[in-house]
Design a protein around this motif. Structure first.
Motif, PDB file in Angstrom:
ATOM      1  N   UNK A   1       0.846  -1.195   0.000  1.00 33.88           N
ATOM      2  CA  UNK A   1       0.000   0.000   0.000  1.00 33.88           C
ATOM      3  C   UNK A   1       0.880   1.243   0.000  1.00 33.88           C
ATOM      4  N   UNK A   2       0.413   2.272  -0.682  1.00 32.00           N
ATOM      5  CA  UNK A   2       1.117   3.550  -0.709  1.00 32.00           C
ATOM      6  C   UNK A   2       1.083   4.157   0.692  1.00 32.00           C
ATOM      7  N   UNK A   3       2.178   4.768   1.086  1.00 36.74           N
ATOM      8  CA  UNK A   3       2.242   5.427   2.386  1.00 36.74           C
ATOM      9  C   UNK A   3       2.302   6.926   2.151  1.00 36.74           C
ATOM     10  N   UNK A   4       1.203   7.628   2.422  1.00 33.01           N
ATOM     11  CA  UNK A   4       1.181   9.072   2.176  1.00 33.01           C
ATOM     12  C   UNK A   4       2.175   9.813   3.078  1.00 33.01           C
ATOM     13  N   UNK A   5       2.705  10.899   2.570  1.00 33.79           N
ATOM     14  CA  UNK A   5       3.653  11.720   3.326  1.00 33.79           C
ATOM     15  C   UNK A   5       3.051  12.182   4.653  1.00 33.79           C
ATOM     16  N   UNK A   6       1.770  12.465   4.661  1.00 31.86           N
ATOM     17  CA  UNK A   6       1.099  12.884   5.891  1.00 31.86           C
ATOM     18  C   UNK A   6       1.224  11.809   6.979  1.00 31.86           C
ATOM     19  N   UNK A   7       1.064  10.539   6.586  1.00 31.49           N
ATOM     20  CA  UNK A   7       1.197   9.440   7.546  1.00 31.49           C
ATOM     21  C   UNK A   7       2.645   9.295   8.009  1.00 31.49           C
ATOM     22  N   UNK A   8       3.604   9.504   7.096  1.00 29.83           N
ATOM     23  CA  UNK A   8       5.018   9.449   7.476  1.00 29.83           C
ATOM     24  C   UNK A   8       5.312  10.522   8.524  1.00 29.83           C
ATOM     25  N   UNK A   9       4.786  11.707   8.324  1.00 23.99           N
ATOM     26  CA  UNK A   9       5.004  12.792   9.289  1.00 23.99           C
ATOM     27  C   UNK A   9       4.384  12.451  10.640  1.00 23.99           C
ATOM     28  N   UNK A  10       3.237  11.793  10.642  1.00 21.51           N
ATOM     29  CA  UNK A  10       2.620  11.368  11.903  1.00 21.51           C
ATOM     30  C   UNK A  10       3.499  10.332  12.618  1.00 21.51           C
ATOM     31  N   UNK A  11       4.068   9.428  11.834  1.00 19.85           N
ATOM     32  CA  UNK A  11       4.955   8.419  12.422  1.00 19.85           C
ATOM     33  C   UNK A  11       6.201   9.070  13.015  1.00 19.85           C
TER      34      UNK A  11
END
Length: 159
Positions: free
Chosen positions: A139-149
């Motif tokens: 699944x694609x990992x959106x940049x927004x989710x990366x920033x949350x991580x």
């Protein structure tokens, strides 16, 4: 004097004057002399014919090298992919997190003809790494989710 002689004399005088001005030997009242270089040109080394090799010093992230973090993540997630999985360690993304474990590691992968990624949060030391989260996904990992991580928010859930 003949007109032809005068013409040649003026032409010669003009040529000498131009030569003196160009060479810097003539002075003009009130002019500031411009320094000229007396250095001689030295030949430069020829351009290299090969691409320079990357530095042998690996990038470091705390006590870890980038290669160590990528390999720890690969080892933790390999079983989540098809046996044909290949990892692109050259394109690994490593981010410092604001929470522990300190490092977010994303290793691109290709499996079953699809693009994927391994995703891990890693801390500790190279001799005793601490892996809190490890997952493999296509699944694609959106940049927004990366920033949350990176901030330690919503770990383990999708946006």
């Amino acid at each position: 004097m003949s007109p032809h002689f005068v013409s040649r004399l003026l032409a010669s005088t003009a040529a000498i004057a131009v030569a003196l001005v160009v060479s810097g030997c003539a002075t003009i009242p009130g002019a500031v002399p411009v320094p000229t270089s007396t250095a001689t040109a030295t030949p430069t080394d020829p351009a290299p014919t090969t691409t320079p090799t990357p530095s042998a010093v690996p990038l470091t992230f705390g006590d870890f090298t980038g290669d160590q973090l990528a390999q720890i993540c690969i080892d933790q997630t390999r079983s989540t992919f098809s046996p044909d999985v290949t990892f692109d360690t050259e394109s690994t993304r490593i981010e410092r997190r604001t929470v522990t474990p300190e490092w977010l590691v994303i290793v691109p992968a290709r499996t079953g003809g699809m693009e994927g990624r391994s995703l891990c949060t890693i801390g500790g030391t190279p001799d005793s790494p601490v892996v809190e989260m490890a997952s493999g996904s296509i699944d694609e990992l959106p940049e927004e989710q990366i920033q949350r991580l990176i901030r330690g928010e919503n770990e383990g859930t999708n946006p």
